[in-house]
Design an enzyme around this catalytic site. Structure first.
Site, PDB file in Angstrom:
ATOM      1  N   GLY A  11      37.241  43.227  40.807  1.00 18.56           N
ATOM      2  CA  GLY A  11      37.063  44.077  39.632  1.00 18.56           C
ATOM      3  C   GLY A  11      36.947  45.566  39.908  1.00 18.56           C
ATOM      4  O   GLY A  11      36.409  46.307  39.091  1.00 18.56           O
ATOM      5  N   SER A  12      37.493  46.033  41.033  1.00 21.47           N
ATOM      6  CA  SER A  12      37.413  47.480  41.280  1.00 21.47           C
ATOM      7  C   SER A  12      38.244  48.254  40.251  1.00 21.47           C
ATOM      8  O   SER A  12      37.845  49.339  39.817  1.00 21.47           O
ATOM      9  CB  SER A  12      37.829  47.830  42.710  1.00 21.47           C
ATOM     10  OG  SER A  12      39.192  47.552  42.923  1.00 21.47           O
ATOM     11  N   ASN A  13      39.374  47.683  39.835  1.00 17.02           N
ATOM     12  CA  ASN A  13      40.161  48.353  38.786  1.00 17.02           C
ATOM     13  C   ASN A  13      39.430  48.307  37.445  1.00 17.02           C
ATOM     14  O   ASN A  13      39.428  49.288  36.697  1.00 17.02           O
ATOM     15  CB  ASN A  13      41.556  47.726  38.669  1.00 17.02           C
ATOM     16  CG  ASN A  13      42.490  48.225  39.753  1.00 17.02           C
ATOM     17  OD1 ASN A  13      43.002  49.338  39.675  1.00 17.02           O
ATOM     18  ND2 ASN A  13      42.683  47.420  40.785  1.00 17.02           N
ATOM     19  N   LYS A  64      46.782  24.295  28.923  1.00 18.79           N
ATOM     20  CA  LYS A  64      46.789  25.756  28.924  1.00 18.79           C
ATOM     21  C   LYS A  64      46.820  26.339  27.507  1.00 18.79           C
ATOM     22  O   LYS A  64      46.232  27.377  27.231  1.00 18.79           O
ATOM     23  CB  LYS A  64      48.009  26.248  29.719  1.00 18.79           C
ATOM     24  CG  LYS A  64      48.096  27.746  29.822  1.00 18.79           C
ATOM     25  CD  LYS A  64      49.117  28.169  30.835  1.00 18.79           C
ATOM     26  CE  LYS A  64      49.213  29.679  30.837  1.00 18.79           C
ATOM     27  NZ  LYS A  64      49.958  30.183  31.982  1.00 18.79           N
ATOM     28  N   MET A  89      44.429  36.513  37.675  1.00 17.85           N
ATOM     29  CA  MET A  89      45.331  35.765  38.550  1.00 17.85           C
ATOM     30  C   MET A  89      45.988  34.567  37.858  1.00 17.85           C
ATOM     31  O   MET A  89      46.145  33.513  38.459  1.00 17.85           O
ATOM     32  CB  MET A  89      44.572  35.301  39.803  1.00 17.85           C
ATOM     33  CG  MET A  89      43.883  36.429  40.545  1.00 17.85           C
ATOM     34  SD  MET A  89      44.994  37.804  40.932  1.00 17.85           S
ATOM     35  CE  MET A  89      45.544  37.291  42.536  1.00 17.85           C
ATOM     36  N   ARG A  90      46.360  34.736  36.591  1.00 14.56           N
ATOM     37  CA  ARG A  90      47.052  33.660  35.889  1.00 14.56           C
ATOM     38  C   ARG A  90      48.247  34.205  35.132  1.00 14.56           C
ATOM     39  O   ARG A  90      48.255  35.375  34.751  1.00 14.56           O
ATOM     40  CB  ARG A  90      46.135  32.995  34.859  1.00 14.56           C
ATOM     41  CG  ARG A  90      45.056  32.243  35.499  1.00 14.56           C
ATOM     42  CD  ARG A  90      44.194  31.491  34.525  1.00 14.56           C
ATOM     43  NE  ARG A  90      43.046  31.036  35.272  1.00 14.56           N
ATOM     44  CZ  ARG A  90      43.050  29.965  36.049  1.00 14.56           C
ATOM     45  NH1 ARG A  90      44.113  29.198  36.109  1.00 14.56           N
ATOM     46  NH2 ARG A  90      41.992  29.643  36.742  1.00 14.56           N
ATOM     47  N   ILE A  92      50.335  34.672  31.912  1.00  9.78           N
ATOM     48  CA  ILE A  92      50.066  34.679  30.465  1.00  9.78           C
ATOM     49  C   ILE A  92      51.095  33.768  29.784  1.00  9.78           C
ATOM     50  O   ILE A  92      52.301  33.937  29.964  1.00  9.78           O
ATOM     51  CB  ILE A  92      50.171  36.116  29.903  1.00  9.78           C
ATOM     52  CG1 ILE A  92      49.164  37.055  30.578  1.00  9.78           C
ATOM     53  CG2 ILE A  92      50.028  36.129  28.383  1.00  9.78           C
ATOM     54  CD1 ILE A  92      47.717  36.828  30.217  1.00  9.78           C
ATOM     55  N   ASN A 106      49.920  45.163  32.939  1.00 10.64           N
ATOM     56  CA  ASN A 106      49.423  44.629  34.205  1.00 10.64           C
ATOM     57  C   ASN A 106      49.663  45.655  35.299  1.00 10.64           C
ATOM     58  O   ASN A 106      50.557  46.500  35.183  1.00 10.64           O
ATOM     59  CB  ASN A 106      50.188  43.342  34.534  1.00 10.64           C
ATOM     60  CG  ASN A 106      49.724  42.709  35.834  1.00 10.64           C
ATOM     61  OD1 ASN A 106      48.524  42.621  36.097  1.00 10.64           O
ATOM     62  ND2 ASN A 106      50.657  42.280  36.666  1.00 10.64           N
ATOM     63  N   HIS A 108      50.457  45.778  39.449  1.00 10.16           N
ATOM     64  CA  HIS A 108      50.867  44.926  40.568  1.00 10.16           C
ATOM     65  C   HIS A 108      50.969  45.769  41.838  1.00 10.16           C
ATOM     66  O   HIS A 108      51.547  46.857  41.808  1.00 10.16           O
ATOM     67  CB  HIS A 108      52.215  44.260  40.254  1.00 10.16           C
ATOM     68  CG  HIS A 108      52.643  43.336  41.335  1.00 10.16           C
ATOM     69  ND1 HIS A 108      52.142  42.055  41.449  1.00 10.16           N
ATOM     70  CD2 HIS A 108      53.461  43.518  42.397  1.00 10.16           C
ATOM     71  CE1 HIS A 108      52.665  41.492  42.523  1.00 10.16           C
ATOM     72  NE2 HIS A 108      53.460  42.355  43.115  1.00 10.16           N
TER      73      HIS A 108
HETATM   74  C1  GRF Z   1      44.915  44.788  42.466  1.00  9.71           C
HETATM   75  O1  GRF Z   1      45.466  45.101  43.709  1.00  9.71           O
HETATM   76  C2  GRF Z   1      45.996  44.592  41.437  1.00  9.71           C
HETATM   77  O2  GRF Z   1      47.163  45.289  41.735  1.00  9.71           O
HETATM   78  C3  GRF Z   1      46.269  43.106  41.509  1.00  9.71           C
HETATM   79  O3  GRF Z   1      45.015  42.528  41.763  1.00  9.71           O
HETATM   80  C4  GRF Z   1      44.197  43.445  42.480  1.00  9.71           C
HETATM   81  C5  GRF Z   1      42.870  43.484  41.775  1.00  9.71           C
HETATM   82  O4  GRF Z   1      41.908  44.187  42.508  1.00  9.71           O
HETATM   83  N1  GRF Z   1      46.892  42.645  40.288  1.00  9.71           N
HETATM   84  P1  GRF Z   1      40.476  44.450  41.877  1.00  9.71           P
HETATM   85  O5  GRF Z   1      39.895  43.103  41.470  1.00  9.71           O
HETATM   86  O6  GRF Z   1      40.659  45.338  40.693  1.00  9.71           O
HETATM   87  O7  GRF Z   1      39.645  45.087  42.950  1.00  9.71           O
END
Ligand code: GRF
Length: 190
Positions: A11-13, A64, A89-90, A92, A106, A108
């Site tokens: 969850g850093s983003n 699902k 990580m799923r 949609i 999203n 990536h």
């Molecule tokens: C990120 O590198 C993003 O590009 C990918 O999953 C990772 C999530 O990192 N989809 P975080 O959980 O936000 O640290």
């Protein structure tokens, strides 16, 4: 705009996006974190930032479609009109996608269409590329195939390890994702 973020892990983003909402750098309301992993660290981040979080797993549903229907109920309750995936990580499915067409983005960790899938950084590193990067894109029914909104490159040097490359990618994500989301939200009609 009323926004939900979906995440599954660290969850850093999520954290940098939430802070950008709270500082007013992104207009609109971050109403909800949805998480599909009971033990994910992102849940504690949401609690600390006092953002509502809801977590349940597809394993509690027969299929699902029912899982996504439960997410949709939650999104409707909160009157969400835009979804941001940040390490969710799923894939949609059609149930969610049909209600949020062109309203799910999203991030990536590669330069799509290169290295789609779960291990974008590692796959690029192992392929020995001299350059990789990040992609922010809309979600469509494929895996990492939706229309691209923005890409930024990262150089991989001879000294880079997988860990140092990952760190560069993350730092770039944290800078660009809030910027792109702010631009999109400012230009959207509710
Ligand atoms: C990120 O590198 C993003 O590009 C990918 O999953 C990772 C999530 O990192 N989809 P975080 O959980 O936000 O640290």
């Amino acid at each position: 705009m009323r926004i939900a973020i979906f995440a599954s892990g660290n969850g850093s983003n999520f954290q940098v996006l939430a802070e950008a909402f709270q500082s007013g750098a992104i207009k609109g309301e971050l109403r909800l974190l949805f998480c599909d992993q009971e033990k994910a660290k992102v849940r504690a981040r949401a609690n600390q930032l006092k953002i509502k979080e809801v977590s349940f797993s597809p394993k509690s549903f027969e299929n699902k479609d029912l899982y996504e229907q439960a997410i949709l109920d939650l999104l409707h309750e909160e009157k969400i009109n835009f979804i941001v995936l940040a390490g969710y990580m799923r894939i949609i499915g059609q149930t969610l996608l049909s209600q949020f067409e062109h309203r799910i983005i999203n991030i990536h960790p590669s330069l799509l269409p290169n290295f789609p899938g779960l291990h974008g950084v590692r796959d690029a590193f192992e392929a020995g590329v001299g350059e990789t990067g990040i992609t922010i894109h809309y979600i469509d029914k494929g895996i990492d195939t939706g229309p691209i909104i923005r890409q930024e490159k990262v150089q991989r040097t001879d000294k880079d390890t997988l860990e140092s490359l990952e760190a560069k990618i993350h730092a770039l994500e944290h800078r660009i994702y809030p910027e792109v989301l702010a631009e999109i939200i400012n230009n959207l009609e509710v």
